[in-house]
Scaffold this motif. Sequence first.
Motif, PDB file in Angstrom:
ATOM      1  N   SER A 164       0.754  -1.265  -0.049  1.00  0.00           N
ATOM      2  CA  SER A 164      -0.017   0.143  -0.187  1.00  0.00           C
ATOM      3  C   SER A 164       0.887   1.370  -0.088  1.00  0.00           C
ATOM      4  CB  SER A 164      -0.843   0.007   1.231  1.00  0.00           C
ATOM      5  OG  SER A 164      -0.166  -0.004   2.561  1.00  0.00           O
ATOM      6  N   ALA A 165       1.926   1.037   0.663  1.00  0.00           N
ATOM      7  CA  ALA A 165       2.913   2.499   0.689  1.00  0.00           C
ATOM      8  C   ALA A 165       3.364   2.560  -0.641  1.00  0.00           C
ATOM      9  CB  ALA A 165       4.049   2.175   1.770  1.00  0.00           C
ATOM     10  N   HIS A 166       3.897   1.479  -1.180  1.00  0.00           N
ATOM     11  CA  HIS A 166       4.403   1.670  -2.746  1.00  0.00           C
ATOM     12  C   HIS A 166       3.469   2.083  -3.714  1.00  0.00           C
ATOM     13  CE1 HIS A 166       7.155   0.464  -6.194  1.00  0.00           C
ATOM     14  NE2 HIS A 166       6.084   0.320  -6.784  1.00  0.00           N
ATOM     15  N   MET A 167       2.102   1.794  -3.779  1.00  0.00           N
ATOM     16  CA  MET A 167       1.025   2.086  -4.522  1.00  0.00           C
ATOM     17  C   MET A 167       0.750   3.461  -4.243  1.00  0.00           C
ATOM     18  SD  MET A 167      -0.204  -0.628  -6.286  1.00  0.00           S
ATOM     19  CE  MET A 167      -1.895  -0.233  -6.649  1.00  0.00           C
ATOM     20  N   HIS A 168       0.762   4.005  -3.097  1.00  0.00           N
ATOM     21  CA  HIS A 168       0.567   5.191  -2.388  1.00  0.00           C
ATOM     22  C   HIS A 168      -0.886   5.796  -3.060  1.00  0.00           C
ATOM     23  CE1 HIS A 168       1.865   8.988  -0.787  1.00  0.00           C
ATOM     24  NE2 HIS A 168       1.355   9.607  -1.731  1.00  0.00           N
ATOM     25  N   ILE A 219      -5.090   1.532 -15.355  1.00  0.00           N
ATOM     26  CA  ILE A 219      -4.092   1.257 -16.175  1.00  0.00           C
ATOM     27  C   ILE A 219      -2.662   1.798 -15.384  1.00  0.00           C
ATOM     28  CG2 ILE A 219      -2.415   1.895 -18.325  1.00  0.00           C
ATOM     29  CD1 ILE A 219      -5.009   2.038 -19.750  1.00  0.00           C
ATOM     30  N   GLY A 220      -2.804   3.009 -14.846  1.00  0.00           N
ATOM     31  CA  GLY A 220      -1.700   3.345 -14.040  1.00  0.00           C
ATOM     32  C   GLY A 220      -1.344   2.554 -12.541  1.00  0.00           C
ATOM     33  N   VAL A 221      -2.483   2.057 -12.023  1.00  0.00           N
ATOM     34  CA  VAL A 221      -2.628   1.532 -10.672  1.00  0.00           C
ATOM     35  C   VAL A 221      -1.995   0.054 -11.055  1.00  0.00           C
ATOM     36  CG1 VAL A 221      -4.071   2.681  -9.214  1.00  0.00           C
ATOM     37  CG2 VAL A 221      -4.880   0.724 -10.669  1.00  0.00           C
ATOM     38  N   ALA A 222      -2.321  -0.537 -12.152  1.00  0.00           N
ATOM     39  CA  ALA A 222      -1.891  -1.779 -12.692  1.00  0.00           C
ATOM     40  C   ALA A 222      -0.281  -1.807 -12.827  1.00  0.00           C
ATOM     41  CB  ALA A 222      -2.665  -2.249 -13.840  1.00  0.00           C
ATOM     42  N   ILE A 223       0.074  -0.720 -13.354  1.00  0.00           N
ATOM     43  CA  ILE A 223       1.575  -0.389 -13.645  1.00  0.00           C
ATOM     44  C   ILE A 223       2.311  -0.549 -12.169  1.00  0.00           C
ATOM     45  CG2 ILE A 223       3.613   0.668 -14.590  1.00  0.00           C
ATOM     46  CD1 ILE A 223       1.777  -1.068 -16.711  1.00  0.00           C
ATOM     47  N   ARG A 224       1.843   0.169 -11.341  1.00  0.00           N
ATOM     48  CA  ARG A 224       2.508   0.414 -10.143  1.00  0.00           C
ATOM     49  C   ARG A 224       2.450  -0.900  -9.457  1.00  0.00           C
ATOM     50  NH1 ARG A 224      -0.146   5.164 -10.388  1.00  0.00           N
ATOM     51  NH2 ARG A 224      -1.583   4.743  -8.690  1.00  0.00           N
ATOM     52  N   PHE A 225       1.455  -1.424  -9.206  1.00  0.00           N
ATOM     53  CA  PHE A 225       1.044  -2.893  -8.654  1.00  0.00           C
ATOM     54  C   PHE A 225       2.214  -3.810  -9.159  1.00  0.00           C
ATOM     55  CE2 PHE A 225      -0.870  -7.092  -8.935  1.00  0.00           C
ATOM     56  CZ  PHE A 225      -0.936  -7.378  -7.298  1.00  0.00           C
ATOM     57  N   LEU A 226       2.342  -3.955 -10.555  1.00  0.00           N
ATOM     58  CA  LEU A 226       3.464  -4.717 -11.120  1.00  0.00           C
ATOM     59  C   LEU A 226       4.822  -4.072 -10.640  1.00  0.00           C
ATOM     60  CD1 LEU A 226       1.915  -5.550 -14.472  1.00  0.00           C
ATOM     61  CD2 LEU A 226       1.890  -6.911 -12.538  1.00  0.00           C
ATOM     62  N   ASP A 227       5.092  -2.941 -10.637  1.00  0.00           N
ATOM     63  CA  ASP A 227       6.417  -2.382 -10.322  1.00  0.00           C
ATOM     64  C   ASP A 227       6.701  -2.669  -8.995  1.00  0.00           C
ATOM     65  OD1 ASP A 227       8.747  -0.483 -10.608  1.00  0.00           O
ATOM     66  OD2 ASP A 227       7.707   0.721  -8.920  1.00  0.00           O
ATOM     67  N   ALA A 235      11.380   2.161 -16.901  1.00  0.00           N
ATOM     68  CA  ALA A 235      10.765   3.241 -17.707  1.00  0.00           C
ATOM     69  C   ALA A 235       9.276   3.213 -17.868  1.00  0.00           C
ATOM     70  CB  ALA A 235      11.509   3.146 -19.170  1.00  0.00           C
ATOM     71  N   LEU A 236       8.809   2.210 -17.903  1.00  0.00           N
ATOM     72  CA  LEU A 236       7.171   2.136 -17.779  1.00  0.00           C
ATOM     73  C   LEU A 236       6.778   2.386 -16.380  1.00  0.00           C
ATOM     74  CD1 LEU A 236       4.736   1.214 -19.355  1.00  0.00           C
ATOM     75  CD2 LEU A 236       5.183  -1.248 -18.419  1.00  0.00           C
ATOM     76  N   SER A 237       7.285   2.143 -15.447  1.00  0.00           N
ATOM     77  CA  SER A 237       6.789   2.518 -14.016  1.00  0.00           C
ATOM     78  C   SER A 237       6.871   3.940 -13.939  1.00  0.00           C
ATOM     79  CB  SER A 237       7.421   1.595 -12.723  1.00  0.00           C
ATOM     80  OG  SER A 237       8.770   1.987 -12.963  1.00  0.00           O
ATOM     81  N   ALA A 238       8.047   4.440 -14.439  1.00  0.00           N
ATOM     82  CA  ALA A 238       8.302   6.167 -14.359  1.00  0.00           C
ATOM     83  C   ALA A 238       7.111   6.801 -15.113  1.00  0.00           C
ATOM     84  CB  ALA A 238       9.607   6.472 -14.728  1.00  0.00           C
ATOM     85  N   ALA A 239       6.703   6.336 -16.193  1.00  0.00           N
ATOM     86  CA  ALA A 239       5.501   6.915 -17.021  1.00  0.00           C
ATOM     87  C   ALA A 239       4.178   6.843 -16.219  1.00  0.00           C
ATOM     88  CB  ALA A 239       5.431   6.080 -18.331  1.00  0.00           C
ATOM     89  N   HIS A 240       4.264   6.226 -14.988  1.00  0.00           N
ATOM     90  CA  HIS A 240       3.024   5.915 -14.235  1.00  0.00           C
ATOM     91  C   HIS A 240       3.177   6.337 -12.905  1.00  0.00           C
ATOM     92  CE1 HIS A 240       0.567   4.365 -17.785  1.00  0.00           C
ATOM     93  NE2 HIS A 240       1.762   3.842 -17.944  1.00  0.00           N
ATOM     94  N   PRO A 241       3.409   7.543 -12.636  1.00  0.00           N
ATOM     95  CA  PRO A 241       3.873   7.796 -11.148  1.00  0.00           C
ATOM     96  C   PRO A 241       2.743   8.151 -10.225  1.00  0.00           C
ATOM     97  CG  PRO A 241       4.021  10.032 -12.429  1.00  0.00           C
ATOM     98  CD  PRO A 241       3.698   8.644 -13.432  1.00  0.00           C
ATOM     99  N   ALA A 242       2.851   7.942  -9.012  1.00  0.00           N
ATOM    100  CA  ALA A 242       1.823   7.941  -8.042  1.00  0.00           C
ATOM    101  C   ALA A 242       1.442   9.701  -7.842  1.00  0.00           C
ATOM    102  CB  ALA A 242       2.219   7.413  -6.705  1.00  0.00           C
TER     103      ALA A 242
END
Length: 318
Positions: A164-168, A219-227, A235-242
Amino acid sequence: MSEQAPATLPPIEVLPRDISAYRKGNRGVDYVHTLDSGQPGPHVLVNGLTHGNEFCGMTAVTHLLDSGLRPVRGKLTLSLSNVDAYHLFDAAKPYDSRYVERDFNRLWDDALLDGPTPGPDLDRARALRPIFTEVDALLDLHSTSSPMPPMLIYQPMAKYLPLSAHMHSPLHHVLLRGVKHAGRPLIQYGAYADPDAVPLGIVVECGQHFAKSAGDVAIGVAIRFLDFFGMVPPALSAAHPALAGEPMRYEIEQSVVSKSEQFRFARPWQGFEELQQGDLIATDGDEEIRAPFPRCTIVMPSGRVTVGRDMVLLAKPV
């Protein structure tokens, strides 16, 4: 099963697309695809269409499949759950395709799943159960009937804190201690609800059902979840910041279940309104339902009146 529509229908910015190309997966269950990196790592799952008219999960899952994403490590499973309900969508009655006969997200009890009761929603849950129980983490993507802020929902256990902290963000965090619903949700099934077991199950409510922005959030939260699990390129996670800002946390205290078809909210609640103790929330026939504690916060008011269904969750700010 119908969902009572608001007095004014919201704009329908997203309509169902033809998803037949995704039907044949590689797990022996329709609409389930597992992508194996060939490298050691966790097995995580991103799920959409737990409810048939919640299009954001479909948007995120098909986006990940269309993008050609392959996990950097471990295994990634992408699934679409209640496709039968999805195919019932009618733009003239957009709240009528949440499920076919029974809420797919209230079926997650072994006694029910192992029982003799037939039905399309139960049959689909039974088919997906082996896949949902083999993964190390599940992200279940949902949306809301009202245009309320997106929220991250998880159980208040130590094992959920790093994720949860990482997802933010979303910046509304809803803590679900114990089963508060009339029926067990997927993220509280089996090992997901065991504080000493590895598997994690979280929900993100991404916004209003038919808003394009809900798909973007998904889409953004799915990428942060996988990150969090190290499964996507930096680079993909950086494109979807919290989002910036400090999350606001609420713990669910109780559910209000309708006893009659005369259940009516006192106001058109949108979600996260804070009430004083004693404020009127709803009436159910002759019964008044009032805020039972100070700073009582409205979470996920339902647009559908069904006897025996949870109509709203009541929470306290944490």
